[in-house]
Design a protein around this motif. Structure first.
Motif, PDB file in Angstrom:
ATOM      1  N   ALA A  12       3.178   0.279  -9.160  1.00  0.00           N
ATOM      2  CA  ALA A  12       3.544  -0.942  -9.875  1.00  0.00           C
ATOM      3  C   ALA A  12       2.304  -1.788 -10.160  1.00  0.00           C
ATOM      4  O   ALA A  12       2.147  -2.344 -11.257  1.00  0.00           O
ATOM      5  CB  ALA A  12       4.561  -1.737  -9.062  1.00  0.00           C
ATOM      6  N   ARG A  13       1.399  -1.876  -9.177  1.00  0.00           N
ATOM      7  CA  ARG A  13       0.174  -2.666  -9.364  1.00  0.00           C
ATOM      8  C   ARG A  13      -0.719  -2.043 -10.436  1.00  0.00           C
ATOM      9  O   ARG A  13      -1.282  -2.749 -11.279  1.00  0.00           O
ATOM     10  CB  ARG A  13      -0.568  -2.777  -8.034  1.00  0.00           C
ATOM     11  CG  ARG A  13       0.191  -3.569  -6.991  1.00  0.00           C
ATOM     12  CD  ARG A  13      -0.355  -3.381  -5.588  1.00  0.00           C
ATOM     13  NE  ARG A  13      -1.686  -3.957  -5.419  1.00  0.00           N
ATOM     14  CZ  ARG A  13      -2.351  -3.933  -4.267  1.00  0.00           C
ATOM     15  NH1 ARG A  13      -1.800  -3.363  -3.190  1.00  0.00           N
ATOM     16  NH2 ARG A  13      -3.537  -4.497  -4.177  1.00  0.00           N
ATOM     17  N   VAL A  53      -1.570   8.343   1.615  1.00  0.00           N
ATOM     18  CA  VAL A  53      -0.412   7.524   1.291  1.00  0.00           C
ATOM     19  C   VAL A  53       0.776   8.463   1.148  1.00  0.00           C
ATOM     20  O   VAL A  53       0.762   9.375   0.331  1.00  0.00           O
ATOM     21  CB  VAL A  53      -0.648   6.734  -0.010  1.00  0.00           C
ATOM     22  CG1 VAL A  53       0.558   5.870  -0.330  1.00  0.00           C
ATOM     23  CG2 VAL A  53      -1.903   5.887   0.117  1.00  0.00           C
ATOM     24  N   ARG A  54       1.784   8.270   1.961  1.00  0.00           N
ATOM     25  CA  ARG A  54       2.916   9.195   1.996  1.00  0.00           C
ATOM     26  C   ARG A  54       3.945   8.823   0.941  1.00  0.00           C
ATOM     27  O   ARG A  54       4.190   7.651   0.656  1.00  0.00           O
ATOM     28  CB  ARG A  54       3.568   9.199   3.382  1.00  0.00           C
ATOM     29  CG  ARG A  54       2.628   9.544   4.517  1.00  0.00           C
ATOM     30  CD  ARG A  54       2.003  10.914   4.324  1.00  0.00           C
ATOM     31  NE  ARG A  54       2.978  11.965   4.402  1.00  0.00           N
ATOM     32  CZ  ARG A  54       3.281  12.611   5.539  1.00  0.00           C
ATOM     33  NH1 ARG A  54       2.666  12.299   6.662  1.00  0.00           N
ATOM     34  NH2 ARG A  54       4.180  13.561   5.552  1.00  0.00           N
ATOM     35  N   GLY A  99      -7.316  -6.662  -6.279  1.00  0.00           N
ATOM     36  CA  GLY A  99      -8.487  -6.338  -5.468  1.00  0.00           C
ATOM     37  C   GLY A  99      -8.478  -4.963  -4.854  1.00  0.00           C
ATOM     38  O   GLY A  99      -9.431  -4.591  -4.156  1.00  0.00           O
ATOM     39  N   ASN A 100      -7.433  -4.173  -5.098  1.00  0.00           N
ATOM     40  CA  ASN A 100      -7.365  -2.845  -4.488  1.00  0.00           C
ATOM     41  C   ASN A 100      -8.323  -1.881  -5.187  1.00  0.00           C
ATOM     42  O   ASN A 100      -8.376  -1.817  -6.420  1.00  0.00           O
ATOM     43  CB  ASN A 100      -5.932  -2.310  -4.574  1.00  0.00           C
ATOM     44  CG  ASN A 100      -5.779  -0.963  -3.895  1.00  0.00           C
ATOM     45  OD1 ASN A 100      -5.940   0.072  -4.515  1.00  0.00           O
ATOM     46  ND2 ASN A 100      -5.475  -0.986  -2.616  1.00  0.00           N
ATOM     47  N   LEU A 125       0.812  -1.215   0.000  1.00  0.00           N
ATOM     48  CA  LEU A 125       0.000   0.000   0.000  1.00  0.00           C
ATOM     49  C   LEU A 125       0.846   1.265   0.000  1.00  0.00           C
ATOM     50  O   LEU A 125       0.311   2.358   0.199  1.00  0.00           O
ATOM     51  CB  LEU A 125      -0.942   0.004   1.215  1.00  0.00           C
ATOM     52  CG  LEU A 125      -1.995  -1.111   1.242  1.00  0.00           C
ATOM     53  CD1 LEU A 125      -2.818  -1.037   2.512  1.00  0.00           C
ATOM     54  CD2 LEU A 125      -2.903  -1.040   0.019  1.00  0.00           C
ATOM     55  N   ASP A 126       2.165   1.132  -0.202  1.00  0.00           N
ATOM     56  CA  ASP A 126       2.984   2.324  -0.349  1.00  0.00           C
ATOM     57  C   ASP A 126       2.916   2.794  -1.795  1.00  0.00           C
ATOM     58  O   ASP A 126       2.371   2.112  -2.672  1.00  0.00           O
ATOM     59  CB  ASP A 126       4.431   2.043   0.070  1.00  0.00           C
ATOM     60  CG  ASP A 126       5.047   0.914  -0.746  1.00  0.00           C
ATOM     61  OD1 ASP A 126       4.329  -0.065  -1.046  1.00  0.00           O
ATOM     62  OD2 ASP A 126       6.236   1.007  -1.089  1.00  0.00           O
TER      63      ASP A 126
END
Length: 548
Positions: free
Chosen positions: A137-138, A193-194, A151-152, A130-131
């Motif tokens: 990339a996903r 998300v940092r 699934g995100n 989750l970064d």
């Protein structure tokens, strides 16, 4: 630093491949030297005359072939040295990735065989990461490989919007994909998300470092924005380094305040989750206001329009629409007594007394800190100025008005700021308290509306209303169903209406009609196309409420 390898057969063959794909003559060299980030491998560097490939890419035929094709796609279909403008590092990373996917899709449209090259060079990634690098990339894999399942919610949204933009505008419409990238970057900001620019690197090893795409450096717009955003208050001169407060508004410690528990509507279960959200009510202390610039004076001539009402009849007036019979009788009596009669014999309508208590609820989420469309100021600054103008005009007309703000950080931490309460004069302290708010967090509208309704119910009998000013649909980092918080906000509006509190929405978002109508209902909202319309729209909305 780089060294030439012109006599290397592999390098020469790759050079011929680059020239054939890009239809240009470029110098291909091996990139020597370390990566700018010690924790990440170097990436290729592309210019109009050279392509520098890292040694690790040169030694891997699969990566080298994909890198050549990717560079050719940029040379053919990307605009060089685009102005980074006010894009933040996160926005640049997302825009660059979307541009990579767009130009690769264009190249695959012309040469379908290169799809296999890109698929073979795809990096291994954490399917649950989750970064920022993992999510990019996903998404990159999802945009390239139709068979890839992820699934995100953010990845699925990116894939869906990319396909829709491709269908509606075509791959050649660069501006349409830039707008898509802005939406996805804003979602990452809402998810908080940092991104560490010093450690982040392009996920795919065959892609370049994006220096070909962007021209960095301060612009006139950047300077203007920096001058207009109030600076954070400086630390005391005698404070130690350990006691120095952080300058980032998201990291400043806040008072826990008084906690209130509220339900939340789950449309999937068709029931309320009892005591599901925690709202922390905070009154910002005056100490946090030190160092802020003085509040600006109103620059808009708008003022609350007080209305004449026949229900408010002023008797014994010098002029009017009809005779005051009681005054006329007194005149006749005074004449018979040989007294000088009073000539005020008329009745006229009077100014209508204030009948409505209005609570202006400001969205203080992180997205309001971005520069508004058509403005050089952040949207939050425009919200603050509009609220101050309205409060001054309303109090000059002896109306009852309050200004509160909210932001959220999951359902367990919805921060609610009481900036100006009913019956409180808008003095310098309260003015600076409003100007001192900072953009941070997300937008859990339902919980904020429930607490604002609770604040209004203690007002004297009479019409009561909430005016919510926001810049987008409700969202929070612990919710991935886009419909969930919209339905909860709608449930909060309906609950307030049953208690006699009207809820009105004022949204600075040209595409807001669908969700804002769902939340507030027909004729209970206004949409401001640009931030410049916000003060006028707010004034007109308040006038309509006060006239009820």
């Amino acid at each position: 630093m780089c060294r030439a390898d012109a006599d290397t057969p592999t390098l020469a063959a790759l050079g011929l491949l680059l020239g054939g794909l890009s239809r240009r003559t470029l110098t291909l060299q091996t990139l020597a030297g370390a990566s700018p980030s010690p924790s990440a491998a170097p990436r290729a560097v592309l210019s109009t005359t050279h392509l520098l490939l890292p040694a690790a890419v040169m030694q891997d035929a699969t990566l080298a072939r994909a890198a050549i094709a990717h560079a050719a796609a940029h040379l053919l279909y990307s605009s060089q040295a685009q102005s980074a403008g006010t894009l933040k590092p996160l926005g640049l990373a997302v825009a660059s990735m979307i541009e990579d996917a767009r130009v690769e899709a264009l190249l695959m449209q012309r040469l379908p065989g290169v799809r296999r090259w890109f698929l073979q060079a795809q990096p291994a990634h954490d399917p649950h990461g989750l970064d920022v690098p993992s999510l990019l990339a996903r998404l990159g894999r999802a945009l390239l490989d139709d068979s890839y399942a992820d699934g995100n919610h953010w990845v699925h949204k990116g894939r869906t919007l990319f396909a829709a933009t491709r269908h509606d505008h075509g791959l050649a419409d660069h501006a349409a994909f830039r707008r898509l990238a802005s939406i996805l970057a804003n979602d990452l900001g809402q998810m908080r998300v940092r991104l560490d620019p010093q450690q982040c690197v392009v996920p795919a090893a065959y892609r370049d470092d994006h220096s070909y795409l962007w021209q960095y450096g301060a612009t006139a717009d950047d300077t203007t924005e920096a001058l207009q955003v109030p600076a954070a208050p400086p630390p005391p001169a005698d404070a130690s380094a350990a006691d120095t407060p952080p300058t980032d508004a998201e990291e400043q410690p806040i008072d826990e305040g008084i906690c209130h528990l509220y339900p939340e509507w789950d449309y999937r279960l068709q029931r309320e989750r009892t005591d599901w959200c925690t709202v922390r009510e905070v009154v910002p202390p005056a100490a946090t206001l030190h160092g802020l610039p003085p509040a600006p004076e109103p620059t808009t001539p708008w003022r609350s329009r007080r209305r004449l009402s026949r229900n408010q009849r002023l008797r014994r007036q010098w002029e009017g629409e009809e005779l005051d019979l009681d005054a006329a009788i007194d005149v006749q009596v005074e004449r018979r007594l040989a007294l000088a009669p009073d000539g005020r014999l008329f009745v006229r309508p009077g100014i209508e007394a204030p009948r409505c208590s209005v609570l202006v609820l400001l969205d203080l989420s992180a997205s309001t800190g971005d520069v508004a469309a058509g403005s050089t100021q952040p949207l939050l600054a425009v919200e603050q100025q509009a609220a101050l103008l309205l409060a001054r005009a309303a109090q000059a007309g002896h109306d009852r008005i309050a200004i509160h703000g909210f932001a959220s950080n999951t359902r367990a931490a919805v921060q609610y700021l009481r900036l100006l309460d009913f019956g409180t004069p808008l003095d310098a302290v309260h003015t600076q308290r409003i100007l001192g708010t900072r953009a941070a967090g997300s937008t859990r509208i339902g919980a904020a509306l429930r607490h604002a309704t609770r604040c209004l119910l203690v007002e004297p009998a009479g019409p009561r209303a909430i005016v919510l000013i926001t810049d987008g649909a409700p969202s929070d980092i612990d919710v991935f169903d886009a419909r969930y918080l919209t339905e909860d906000a709608r449930a909060a509006v309906l609950a307030a209406r049953r208690l006699g509190v009207q809820c009105q929405g004022l949204v600075v978002d040209p595409g807001a009609d669908a969700y804002v109508r769902r939340i507030f209902g027909w004729r209970n909202y206004r949409v401001a196309e640009t931030a410049a319309q916000l003060p006028r729209q707010l004034g007109e909305l308040y006038d309509r409420l006060a006239a009820r």
